[in-house]
Every structure is written in C-alpha cells, then in structure tokens.
Design a protein around this motif. Structure first.
Motif, PDB file in Angstrom:
ATOM      1  N   SER A   1      -4.181   4.225  -9.040  1.00 23.59           N
ATOM      2  CA  SER A   1      -4.109   3.303  -8.030  1.00 23.59           C
ATOM      3  C   SER A   1      -5.478   2.732  -7.683  1.00 23.59           C
ATOM      4  O   SER A   1      -6.227   3.984  -7.180  1.00 23.59           O
ATOM      5  CB  SER A   1      -3.181   3.586  -6.998  1.00 23.59           C
TER       6      SER A   1
ATOM      7  N   GLY B   1      -0.505  -5.059  -8.249  1.00 25.12           N
ATOM      8  CA  GLY B   1       0.530  -4.916  -7.044  1.00 25.12           C
ATOM      9  C   GLY B   1       0.748  -5.618  -5.988  1.00 25.12           C
ATOM     10  O   GLY B   1       1.582  -6.241  -5.646  1.00 25.12           O
TER      11      GLY B   1
ATOM     12  N   TYR C   1      -2.893  -1.295 -10.149  1.00 25.21           N
ATOM     13  CA  TYR C   1      -2.411  -0.071 -10.728  1.00 25.21           C
ATOM     14  C   TYR C   1      -3.061  -0.196 -12.269  1.00 25.21           C
ATOM     15  O   TYR C   1      -2.597  -1.328 -12.972  1.00 25.21           O
ATOM     16  CB  TYR C   1      -1.025   0.143 -10.580  1.00 25.21           C
TER      17      TYR C   1
ATOM     18  N   LEU D   1       5.895   2.073  -6.132  1.00 23.75           N
ATOM     19  CA  LEU D   1       4.268   1.870  -6.073  1.00 23.75           C
ATOM     20  C   LEU D   1       3.953   1.924  -4.368  1.00 23.75           C
ATOM     21  O   LEU D   1       4.756   1.031  -3.645  1.00 23.75           O
ATOM     22  CB  LEU D   1       3.899   0.695  -6.640  1.00 23.75           C
TER      23      LEU D   1
END
Length: 348
Positions: A288, A272, A278, A347
């Motif tokens: 995460s 990410g 992730y 996210l």
C-alpha cells in the motif's frame, strides 16, 4: 506530457491459423472459483479467466457462473467493451463473446507458434490489440474477425535497435529473423485517455499516443521485468515488477525507485482511491502506498538486510499467501484473482 515518439520499425504480416488442433471445450469444474485464475475485468458485469480455459461471469460480483468456451488453453487476460468480451492466452488463442459470455467463438489459435498472449485491450468494439511473449503483437480493426501481426523494433533497447539497423542494411530477411528472436515479452498494456502504456521484460516501459502503431521507450535504470504500468494522474506514472520493484515517474522526469523492503514479485496495480494505490504480488503480498508517492532515488540492487521502507509504504500479506494476479473494483468491492481463486480484498 511529451508528444514526440521515437522512430519505430514495425513489420506487419497476415495471420493464418488452423483450428484443427483446438482442444475440446473447457472442463466445467465444480470448484472453479478456487482454481488458478489469472485476470479480471469489469464494466456492467465482471469477467474472470484462468487455467484450462476457465471463464467466469458475474452480474453482481458475488455469484459467479462458469461459461462453456471452445478451448482448454490457459487464458491469461481478458477485456470487456459493452457486451463484448475478449480473452487471450496460451496457444496464441483469442476468444470472443458478443453476448456477455453466453456464446463464444475462436478468433485465433496457433499452438505451433508456441507463444502465449499475455494481455489484450480494445480501444472500442472494432479496434484492439493483443500482446504476449517474445514481442507477440496482434492488431484488429474489425472486432477480431481478422488479426494482423506486427513487430515493433522501437520496443527494444537502443543498442539492440542500432545492431538491427546495421543488419538491415545488408539483409532484410535476416533482419526480420533477428528482430523476431530478440523482442522482449510484452506483459501488460494500459490505456489512459489517448495514451497507451506498456510494461515488459528486461526493463521495458514504453508509451504510445497512436494506438500502439509507434512507441517511445522510457529509460529506466533497471533491467528486470515489469508486469504492470498505470498512470495515477496526468503527471504521475507507476510501474511494478520482478522482486518487488516499484518505480514512479513524475512529469516525464527520471524514473525513481520506491523502497518497500519486500522482494515478492508484484504482478499488478490497483488504484484504490485518490489517496491510496496498491501493488499486488506473489506470496499474497500487498504493498500500500500513500499518494503522492514518496521521492526516493535509492538503488534497486541494494542489499535489503538493513532496509527501511519509504514513507507512506505499508506491506501486508493475505491469510493464505496465494499469489495475487490482478484485481478490479466493482460495485464497491475489490475483487481479486489469485492462485487459489476469487478473493474480495479488504483494503485499508
């Protein structure tokens, strides 16, 4: 990073295939964006592939158009290089488009082989490899006009390699038969600079510094399947797989187990940012992890009845709980392919 590579025995042989059994063109489904979609890749445009030969292309990551392709075989993986797209899947099918998905050709189709390809990667517009079930490993040097099959014994467990070498001393033909029968599934290949990483069945994690011509197998204290492997930086490699297992390797040391307290199988890794990574999995699960990942030497086989996740680990679930198969970042969006179609992930 170590430069030495364990000895690898690779048998190569020419590929002959027939197109007589090729199915008609993929069904143009009105709800294709909600169908089972299995892989995604992007460059200046996005390509998605899935069940029944579905291929979707988008210029902006929002509006997708299904493209007509000459197969109904399920497509499991795709890769983009410039204007070129390759897609692979069941029936050992390999498809190619040189014009961003407008027209397609079949480069390989072997339904009698009864082995699917599970991933495909090109180093440039000419050199590429496709990997799959039971050690399926094909290479091209001419953009897919011709493909050559290889068998890599160095991807096996050392004890299996020793067993095969004993057989080879007595009977080369029997050696080749045994090699083909015991090679593991090769689930995912990832290129980072000059290093190629591979994740597979039965605890298989390996790397190559010569485009997969030879392999060095990592030792991992785990015998379950891995479905993705990615380097996070020059010193850290992450692998995810069956029953929610995550392992991290730092500075070529031992692979460390990361405790998430989740048992949903993890299918892919999405980097990410510089601070977050992730893992995407079945049942819509997302793990995460704060970077750098925590140091943990816990037992991957331990009972989770009284579990505590490692520091920096957060487990969440998307609303419809659809299996998350893969995702990519494109123009500021995190686009995922799932068992229920295309989703944009928010996210945090």
């Amino acid at each position: 990073m170590k430069k030495t590579i364990a000895a690898c025995i690779a048998a190569t042989f020419a590929v002959n295939y027939s197109t007589t059994a090729i199915a008609e063109e993929a069904f143009m489904a009105p709800l294709v964006e909600q169908s089972v979609l299995l892989d995604i890749d992007a460059d200046t445009f996005v390509v998605i592939v899935g069940e029944r030969g579905h291929v979707l292309v988008s210029k902006d990551g929002e509006a997708f158009t299904q493209k007509a392709v000459p197969t109904q075989s399920t497509l499991t993986a795709t890769t983009v290089v410039g204007d070129n797209i390759w897609a692979v899947g069941h029936d050992a099918v390999i498809l190619h488009s040189s014009d961003k998905g407008e027209t397609w050709e079949i480069q390989n189709f072997q339904p009698d082989l009864q082995r699917p390809f599970l991933d495909v990667l090109f180093f440039n517009e000419k050199q590429g490899i496709a990997t799959g079930a039971y050690g399926l490993f094909y290479r091209t040097l001419d953009g897919g006009k011709t493909w050559t099959a290889e068998r890599h014994a160095s991807l096996l467990d050392p004890m299996d390699q020793e067993y095969l070498e004993d057989i080879r001393k007595e009977d080369e033909d029997f050696y080749q038969q045994e090699l083909e029968s015991i090679l593991p599934h090769l689930n995912r290949i990832t290129l980072d600079g000059d290093t190629l990483y591979l994740a597979g069945e039965a605890g298989l994690l390996a790397k190559s510094t010569n485009m997969g011509e030879s392999w060095e197998r990592y030792y991992v204290d785990y015998t379950g399947s891995f479905f993705d492997i990615k380097p996070l930086d020059e010193n850290t490699v992450l692998a995810v797989g069956l029953r929610g297992n995550i392992f991290v390797n730092r500075n070529e040391g031992e692979w460390e187990y990361v405790q998430t307290c989740s048992t949903s199988t993890l299918n892919s890794i999405l980097i990410g940012s510089e601070s977050k990574v992730y893992a995407l999995g079945n049942n819509g699960m997302m793990v995460s992890a704060q970077r750098p990942l925590p140091t943990s030497m816990r037992d991957p086989y331990a009972n989770l009845s009284d579990c505590e996740a490692d520091e920096g680990i957060v487990v969440s679930q998307i609303k419809d709980k659809a299996a998350l198969l893969n995702a990519t970042q494109f123009k500021g969006k995190n686009i995922a392919v799932t068992a229920n179609g295309i989703k944009t992930l928010n996210l945090k």
